[in-house]
Design an enzyme around this catalytic site. Structure first.
Site, PDB file in Angstrom:
ATOM      1  N   GLY A 243       0.828  -1.198   0.000  1.00  0.00           N
ATOM      2  CA  GLY A 243       0.000   0.000   0.000  1.00  0.00           C
ATOM      3  C   GLY A 243       0.862   1.247   0.000  1.00  0.00           C
ATOM      4  CB  CYS A 244       0.067   4.716   0.984  1.00  0.00           C
ATOM      5  SG  CYS A 244       0.856   6.323   1.108  1.00  0.00           S
ATOM      6  CG  PHE A 245       5.842   4.944  -0.806  1.00  0.00           C
ATOM      7  CD1 PHE A 245       5.357   6.213  -0.550  1.00  0.00           C
ATOM      8  CD2 PHE A 245       6.408   4.702  -2.050  1.00  0.00           C
ATOM      9  CE1 PHE A 245       5.427   7.228  -1.490  1.00  0.00           C
ATOM     10  CE2 PHE A 245       6.488   5.715  -3.013  1.00  0.00           C
ATOM     11  CZ  PHE A 245       5.994   6.982  -2.725  1.00  0.00           C
ATOM     12  CD1 TRP A 246       4.645   8.857   1.732  1.00  0.00           C
ATOM     13  CD2 TRP A 246       2.586   9.655   2.097  1.00  0.00           C
ATOM     14  NE1 TRP A 246       4.408   9.835   0.805  1.00  0.00           N
ATOM     15  CE2 TRP A 246       3.146  10.349   1.005  1.00  0.00           C
ATOM     16  CE3 TRP A 246       1.301   9.985   2.507  1.00  0.00           C
ATOM     17  CZ2 TRP A 246       2.465  11.357   0.334  1.00  0.00           C
ATOM     18  CZ3 TRP A 246       0.623  10.989   1.834  1.00  0.00           C
ATOM     19  CH2 TRP A 246       1.205  11.665   0.763  1.00  0.00           C
TER      20      TRP A 246
ATOM     21  CG  HIS B 148       0.172   0.947   6.184  1.00  0.00           C
ATOM     22  ND1 HIS B 148       0.134   1.946   5.242  1.00  0.00           N
ATOM     23  CD2 HIS B 148       0.251  -0.213   5.499  1.00  0.00           C
ATOM     24  CE1 HIS B 148       0.200   1.413   4.030  1.00  0.00           C
ATOM     25  NE2 HIS B 148       0.259   0.107   4.160  1.00  0.00           N
TER      26      HIS B 148
END
EC number: 1.8.4.11
Length: 171
Positions: free
Chosen positions: A12-15, A155
């Protein structure tokens, strides 16, 4: 002294992935980027079929690949194809990009444990593929949630989540 090792994971979003993984014991460094796709010199605006990924440098005397994968499966949903939370598309797929045969073996074994555990409601769809190029994301994406602690993430650590090892033949 043992040399640091590398892992490349997409979930998912890497942040949010980077923010949680960087805090794990034994993790030396992380950077976000694009991997697993078809575009050279990938960027946020042009990353083709790459997934948003995190490159992790870790000390194998302080943690191991299996432990990193267990945490990876705790902080993202590996049963939703091309999606994490509100983020949809192949950029947000679940993937493990292995660097050698041992990482591949550990990845497949860990996925089998996730499947057997019943901790997730569906079938694991995590892609397991050889690592290719890792294209580092632009500076504004690096360490994003350190700079913007209230920034977007989907996350989180699931309290009490512990991956058991399945019983295998011959034990």
């Amino acid at each position: 002294m043992t040399s640091p090792q590398k892992a490349i994971l997409a979930g998912g979003c890497f942040w949010g992935m980077q923010d949680l993984i960087r805090k794990q014991p034994g993790v030396i460094a992380t950077r976000v980027g694009y991997s697993g796709g078809d575009v050279a010199n990938a960027t946020y605006r042009n990353h083709g079929t790459h997934a948003e990924a995190v490159e992790i440098i870790f000390d194998p005397q302080a943690t191991d690949y299996r432990t990193l994968l267990e945490f990876f499966f705790q902080i993202h949903d590996p049963t939703t194809p091309n999606r994490q939370g509100n983020d949809r598309g192949t950029s947000y797929r679940s993937a493990i990009y292995y660097l050698d045969d041992e990482q591949k073996r550990v990845a497949l074994d860990t996925i089998a444990d996730v499947e057997a555990s019943g901790l997730w409601p569906g079938k694991v769809v995590t892609e397991v593929s050889p690592a290719g190029d890792f294209w580092e994301a632009e500076p504004e994406h690096q360490d994003y949630l350190q700079r913007y602690p209230s920034g977007y993430t989907c996350h989180f650590i699931r309290p009490g989540w512990k991956l058991p090892r399945r019983a295998t033949a011959g034990q």
